[in-house]
Design a protein around this motif. Structure first.
Motif, PDB file in Angstrom:
ATOM      1  N   VAL A  28       0.852  -1.183   0.000  1.00 48.94           N
ATOM      2  CA  VAL A  28       0.000   0.000   0.000  1.00 48.94           C
ATOM      3  C   VAL A  28       0.892   1.238   0.000  1.00 48.94           C
ATOM      4  O   VAL A  28       1.827   1.342   0.792  1.00 48.94           O
ATOM      5  N   GLY A  29       0.645   2.143  -0.946  1.00 51.50           N
ATOM      6  CA  GLY A  29       1.393   3.385  -1.025  1.00 51.50           C
ATOM      7  C   GLY A  29       2.743   3.294  -1.710  1.00 51.50           C
ATOM      8  O   GLY A  29       3.385   4.305  -1.963  1.00 51.50           O
ATOM      9  N   GLU A  30       3.189   2.108  -2.046  1.00 49.93           N
ATOM     10  CA  GLU A  30       4.487   1.932  -2.696  1.00 49.93           C
ATOM     11  C   GLU A  30       4.333   2.019  -4.218  1.00 49.93           C
ATOM     12  O   GLU A  30       3.310   1.638  -4.776  1.00 49.93           O
ATOM     13  N   ARG A  31       5.362   2.512  -4.882  1.00 48.14           N
ATOM     14  CA  ARG A  31       5.413   2.533  -6.343  1.00 48.14           C
ATOM     15  C   ARG A  31       6.786   2.024  -6.745  1.00 48.14           C
ATOM     16  O   ARG A  31       7.794   2.428  -6.172  1.00 48.14           O
ATOM     17  N   ARG A  32       6.829   1.104  -7.726  1.00 51.84           N
ATOM     18  CA  ARG A  32       8.110   0.499  -8.086  1.00 51.84           C
ATOM     19  C   ARG A  32       8.131   0.155  -9.570  1.00 51.84           C
ATOM     20  O   ARG A  32       7.135  -0.259 -10.136  1.00 51.84           O
ATOM     21  N   LEU A 172      -8.037   5.382  -3.528  1.00 49.51           N
ATOM     22  CA  LEU A 172      -7.369   5.883  -2.327  1.00 49.51           C
ATOM     23  C   LEU A 172      -6.936   4.751  -1.408  1.00 49.51           C
ATOM     24  O   LEU A 172      -5.897   4.840  -0.752  1.00 49.51           O
ATOM     25  N   GLN A 173      -7.705   3.665  -1.374  1.00 47.44           N
ATOM     26  CA  GLN A 173      -7.388   2.519  -0.512  1.00 47.44           C
ATOM     27  C   GLN A 173      -6.030   1.918  -0.859  1.00 47.44           C
ATOM     28  O   GLN A 173      -5.370   1.336  -0.004  1.00 47.44           O
ATOM     29  N   VAL A 177      -2.931   3.249   4.451  1.00 45.61           N
ATOM     30  CA  VAL A 177      -3.262   2.161   5.359  1.00 45.61           C
ATOM     31  C   VAL A 177      -4.549   2.545   6.078  1.00 45.61           C
ATOM     32  O   VAL A 177      -4.783   3.706   6.372  1.00 45.61           O
ATOM     33  N   GLY A 178      -5.371   1.579   6.363  1.00 50.54           N
ATOM     34  CA  GLY A 178      -6.649   1.844   7.017  1.00 50.54           C
ATOM     35  C   GLY A 178      -7.779   1.650   6.035  1.00 50.54           C
ATOM     36  O   GLY A 178      -7.590   1.202   4.909  1.00 50.54           O
TER      37      GLY A 178
END
Length: 187
Positions: A28-32, A172-173, A177-178
């Protein structure tokens, strides 16, 4: 029996996630960005995963969850195919975005063109600056794409234009986190 349930429930929860069997995944929230063996690259958005299967006659990638931007190295002898929930995208050398939604797949092309098909249907050509969406294995009409909105996540931003609130929340999810809960169904 309690011990068996105590082990089975967490293991079952892990196996339920599409990313569990993936070759490459982001949190979650990571970009690679992932460099593939053929010189192609795949940029994975947050909470996304892919499986890669390159063989002699075909280069195949399965988008299991989330969103990915593909920059495909040209190889006329081996087409590059992305599969996502019954939608098949075929390219030789191009750049395009594929996004899984709630039972839908969106494909937006930024360079050249791709063929997009769903099971049992003829493919449609989606060219540069165009997009198409499939839902429940039904292919929609090809239309213009706002590539700045589609690719905003690649610049650590999210952008939405005339998007249902439920789709915004689902996106957004993948980046926080959450849990976000809409308490009013009519919203």
């Amino acid at each position: 029996a309690v011990a068996a349930v105590g082990v089975a429930v967490p293991v079952g929860a892990l196996l339920w996630r599409p990313g569990w069997i993936a070759d490459h995944a982001t949190a979650v929230g990571e970009r690679r960005t992932v460099a593939l063996a053929d010189g192609s690259t795949v940029e994975l958005a947050g909470a996304s995963s892919i499986s890669v299967d390159f063989a002699a006659g075909i280069r195949r990638v399965v988008l299991r969850e989330g969103e990915a931007f593909f920059k495909v190295a040209a190889d006329a002898a081996r087409p590059f195919v992305v599969e996502a929930e019954g939608t098949r995208i075929r390219a030789v050398g191009t750049a395009f975005d594929v996004k899984l939604g709630d039972g839908s797949v969106s494909v937006a092309v930024s360079e050249q063109s791709v063929d997009v098909a769903v099971e049992g249907r003829s493919p449609v050509v989606v060219g540069s600056g165009q997009q198409v969406r499939s839902s429940r294995r039904v292919l929609g009409d090809v239309r213009g794409a706002d590539l700045a909105v589609v690719g905003a996540w690649q610049n650590d931003r999210l952008a939405f234009r005339e998007t249902p609130l439920g789709d915004v929340v689902a996106d957004l999810q993948r980046y926080r986190v959450g849990r976000i809960v809409l308490t009013e169904a009519r919203l």
